[in-house]
Write a protein that holds these residues in place. Sequence first.
Motif, PDB file in Angstrom:
ATOM      1  N   ASP A   1       0.825  -1.207   0.000  1.00 42.77           N
ATOM      2  CA  ASP A   1       0.000   0.000   0.000  1.00 42.77           C
ATOM      3  C   ASP A   1       0.864   1.263   0.000  1.00 42.77           C
ATOM      4  O   ASP A   1       1.639   1.487   0.927  1.00 42.77           O
ATOM      5  CB  ASP A   1      -0.888  -0.038   1.256  1.00 42.77           C
TER       6      ASP A   1
ATOM      7  N   THR B   1      -6.875   1.584  -1.973  1.00 34.52           N
ATOM      8  CA  THR B   1      -6.110   0.340  -1.874  1.00 34.52           C
ATOM      9  C   THR B   1      -6.987  -0.822  -1.431  1.00 34.52           C
ATOM     10  O   THR B   1      -6.881  -1.938  -1.939  1.00 34.52           O
ATOM     11  CB  THR B   1      -4.928   0.504  -0.893  1.00 34.52           C
ATOM     12  N   GLN B   2      -7.884  -0.540  -0.476  1.00 30.49           N
ATOM     13  CA  GLN B   2      -8.716  -1.637   0.009  1.00 30.49           C
ATOM     14  C   GLN B   2      -9.636  -2.185  -1.079  1.00 30.49           C
ATOM     15  O   GLN B   2     -10.076  -3.310  -1.005  1.00 30.49           O
ATOM     16  CB  GLN B   2      -9.536  -1.194   1.216  1.00 30.49           C
TER      17      GLN B   2
ATOM     18  N   ILE C   1      -2.892  -6.670   2.922  1.00 31.84           N
ATOM     19  CA  ILE C   1      -2.302  -5.369   2.587  1.00 31.84           C
ATOM     20  C   ILE C   1      -1.202  -5.070   3.590  1.00 31.84           C
ATOM     21  O   ILE C   1      -1.409  -5.216   4.795  1.00 31.84           O
ATOM     22  CB  ILE C   1      -3.369  -4.273   2.672  1.00 31.84           C
TER      23      ILE C   1
ATOM     24  N   SER D   1       0.178  -0.831  -5.031  1.00 29.07           N
ATOM     25  CA  SER D   1      -1.026   0.008  -5.160  1.00 29.07           C
ATOM     26  C   SER D   1      -0.710   1.384  -5.738  1.00 29.07           C
ATOM     27  O   SER D   1       0.457   1.739  -5.942  1.00 29.07           O
ATOM     28  CB  SER D   1      -1.658   0.211  -3.777  1.00 29.07           C
TER      29      SER D   1
END
Length: 513
Positions: A6, A12-13, A28, A50
């Motif tokens: 990340d 990102t999630q 992550i 990411s």
Amino acid sequence: MILIIDFGSQVTQLIARRIRELSVYCEIVPWDKDILKTKSLSEAKAIVLSGGPDSTRIKKSPTVSKRIFDLNIPILGICYGHQLICKLLGGKISKSEKREFGKTLIRKNSKNQSPLLEDLFKKNIEEVWMSHGDAVTELPAGFVELASSDTSSFSIIEDAARRVFGVQFHPEVFHTVNGKKFLENFVKIANIERNWTPFKITESLIEKLKNEIGDEKVICGLSGGVDSTVTALLLNRAIKKNLTCIFVDNGLLRKQEADQIEFLFKKHFKIKLKTVNAKNLFLQNLKGVSDPEKKRKIIGKLFINVFEREAKKLKNVSFLAQGTLYPDVIESTSVHGKSAATIKSHHNVGGLPKRMNLKLVEPLKTLFKDEVRKIGSELKLDKTLLDRHPFPGPGLAIRCPGEITAKKLSLLREADNIFVEQLKKHKLYNKVWQALVILLPVKSVGVMGDARTHEYSCVLRAVSSTDGMTADFSYFKREFLSETSNKIINEVKGINRVLFDITSKPPGTIEWE
Ligand code: XMP
């Protein structure tokens, strides 16, 4: 599993979420963790880098060890990650003359049969979502371009020999029409078994809870919503005898909430439940407060006070469990505690006091609502509860702009109940993601039965969404709106005007405070 590194992107999630939707487990890790030493890396069968808000052209910008390229596993860079791959392997990044933001068409311009593009570019183009100010202007050795846009080259690149790929756009966001297919192709390239199902997620969460809690005692705060209920059910499976659920009746709840919870937990699931009547405590402390952030902080603190007091009575309680979800976290601080603008202090996150005597356990913290619903279904939670609209921790307090009084709360509770019942009656309840009523601190003049009225106004708000992070306002037929408005005005003495909110998120938020 897939390891996602990340670099601070707000979405990102979503990468994790899309990958999990493909039934593949992923984790992550923030870029500044020593990635080479994490256990996750040794288990990873592929890596995704990411996006992020920084520029790779700036000294000390977020980076990752070049040694990840020696691991001989597929790597996919997204946006910032795409540029970082190029920078680390000897390519060049420059400031774009024209920034690319939003919907963009990219064209396939290589005869290369890349497995990343399998079943894509059927008409030679794809609609993708871009958001970048820098761009790759020279590829590192070994890379070829697979697609470009009118504004930028190198929208998709690959080094087939090393199985390293970069995409300048965001395949994880909904607006990239075939985004999921790009990720699915990447999963195929990595040859990962797609066996991460709700059953496995549930079992793994239970296992994690057992390890985290051991023989210690836990109290779990219930709100009546899906998240805290699923949290309690997971705990019940993990540590049954050491769990006590606490339901704080704070006077900010929906109609009949308390009765429903008592029935569900005590009678149906047979879980230890203590109901605390704290209506006066909350109302007194919120008296005269109209600032939304202050309200949230006060409510967060009061919840903790009540939980700590109850924990003391129960003796030797170490943990407080909460049904915090990822969207609750990202708008308060980023999931890894780094910078993301504070929009609201969600009561079970940013609203918590700094010093707490209980340790937090939040098993759903990296999951989205729809994933939680699937887990709930796995845990045999009734469909009517599973499909219930989300309800915020601070409850009706944040739907009552301005000062809160018992009278206003009661009007709001009645109006909310009518709106929900109307949606159910017209089979619209499951068509909207969330519906709510807001009681405005404004009185207007009306006329009823030839007499003048001077009463409050309320707003109907309904949205469609998948995770609450973005939302579109829903629209209803005139007949429905008119019937609902009439019902509220006729049945709730004290409201004489009903309005309808047509704001999406962004720029609005779903709740008004
Ligand atoms: P907003 O208003 O931020 O809401 O667009 C997004 C979703 O989150 C819910 N929400 C909360 N949930 N604690 C919660 O548990 C909170 O403090 C909180 N604030 C908002 C909101 O109802 C919507 O579903």
